[in-house]
Scaffold this active site. Structure first.
Site, PDB file in Angstrom:
ATOM      1  N   LYS A  15      87.491 132.044 109.607  1.00  0.00           N
ATOM      2  CA  LYS A  15      86.541 130.943 109.241  1.00  0.00           C
ATOM      3  C   LYS A  15      85.645 131.005 109.475  1.00  0.00           C
ATOM      4  O   LYS A  15      84.631 130.808 109.478  1.00  0.00           O
ATOM      5  CB  LYS A  15      88.087 130.168 110.694  1.00  0.00           C
ATOM      6  CG  LYS A  15      88.833 128.890 110.018  1.00  0.00           C
ATOM      7  CD  LYS A  15      89.753 128.232 111.817  1.00  0.00           C
ATOM      8  CE  LYS A  15      90.595 127.938 111.312  1.00  0.00           C
ATOM      9  NZ  LYS A  15      91.530 127.330 112.360  1.00  0.00           N
TER      10      LYS A  15
ATOM     11  N   SER B  93      94.357 122.056 113.909  1.00  0.00           N
ATOM     12  CA  SER B  93      93.113 123.325 114.644  1.00  0.00           C
ATOM     13  C   SER B  93      91.955 122.142 114.100  1.00  0.00           C
ATOM     14  O   SER B  93      90.910 122.588 114.499  1.00  0.00           O
ATOM     15  CB  SER B  93      92.836 124.244 113.734  1.00  0.00           C
ATOM     16  OG  SER B  93      92.868 124.125 111.942  1.00  0.00           O
TER      17      SER B  93
END
Length: 253
Positions: free
Chosen positions: A131, A88
């Protein structure tokens, strides 16, 4: 330059939370390899390593169709001493590389997450809500400026389940969430300079990110070619003399 805020997720028991992680890149003349310091230190997993190899494929396919990729680069998560896994952060790593090669600085009020493929498409990742909220909390604690935000894959936009305070900050223009589909969109957002689209001959518009990267890589290729020619002219014995071991005594060695 060569520095991007990535977003990592930590898991503790039943809880997960995100923190930014400073990703840096250095680029220099070499043999076309990208060295990941965390991998060399046995701190990176197989999926993360695969993501880095994809970056090499992207760079070669886009910028090395007519000249060799005479580039070496090093990447690392600064001050990270835990194991890294997942891909990611691959888009953030690519942005750091492009920034280093182009000489363009990257906005430090944005954080980035997203996987990338060899065609430069930004792909969906997990834990996107955590996040975003993790970076928002840090920005809020330090004081919202109205320019801070996160860059996420467009494919993740429909999965967001954000807290109400984050949603309200976005509504008020105090925090921003940018959804991108390609690396070109992301690097333009981070640098403020258009990525540039290649013409039929493979050349990019003057001053664009891709033109700057292409120019630097061509300079590296030319420098490598000049060095190879010098070595060919000197021969195996070198330019400074015969270079034979017989010319030296044991004491001189």
């Amino acid at each position: 330059m060569g520095q991007v805020n990535g977003l990592t997720v930590l898991e503790v028991a039943d809880h997960e939370f995100a923190i930014p992680s400073r990703i840096t890149a250095q680029t220099y003349m070499g043999r076309g390899n990208v060295v990941v310091i965390d991998r060399e230190a046995n701190l990176a997993g197989n999926i993360h390593n695969k993501g880095v190899l994809i970056l090499q494929g992207f760079l070669g396919a886009r910028y090395a169709q007519h000249k060799g990729l005479n580039l070496s680069a090093s990447l690392t998560f600064e001050q990270n001493y835990d194991r890294i896994e997942g891909d990611s952060a691959s888009s953030a790593e690519l942005y750091a590389l492009l920034s280093s090669l182009s000489g363009l600085p990257v906005r430090q009020d944005l954080a980035v997450t997203g996987s990338v493929d060899q065609q430069g498409r930004v792909q969906a990742i997990g834990a996107v809500t955590a996040k975003i909220e993790g970076f928002f909390d840090i920005c809020q604690a330090r004081g919202l400026t109205g320019s801070q935000g996160v860059v996420i894959p467009a494919a993740n936009a429909k999965h967001l389940m954000l807290r109400e305070d984050v949603v309200q900050a976005v509504r008020d223009g105090q925090f921003h969430i940018y959804a991108v589909e390609t690396v070109d969109e992301g690097i333009a957002l981070l640098t403020g300079v258009e990525a540039g689209v290649a013409d039929s001959e493979g050349n990019y518009p003057e001053g664009s990110v891709n033109q700057r990267v292409q120019k630097r890589l061509l300079e590296m290729a030319e420098e490598k070619s000049d060095r190879d020619e010098e070595e060919d002219e000197c021969g195996d014995d070198g330019c400074g003399g015969s270079g034979s071991d017989a010319d030296y005594t044991d004491d001189e060695w």
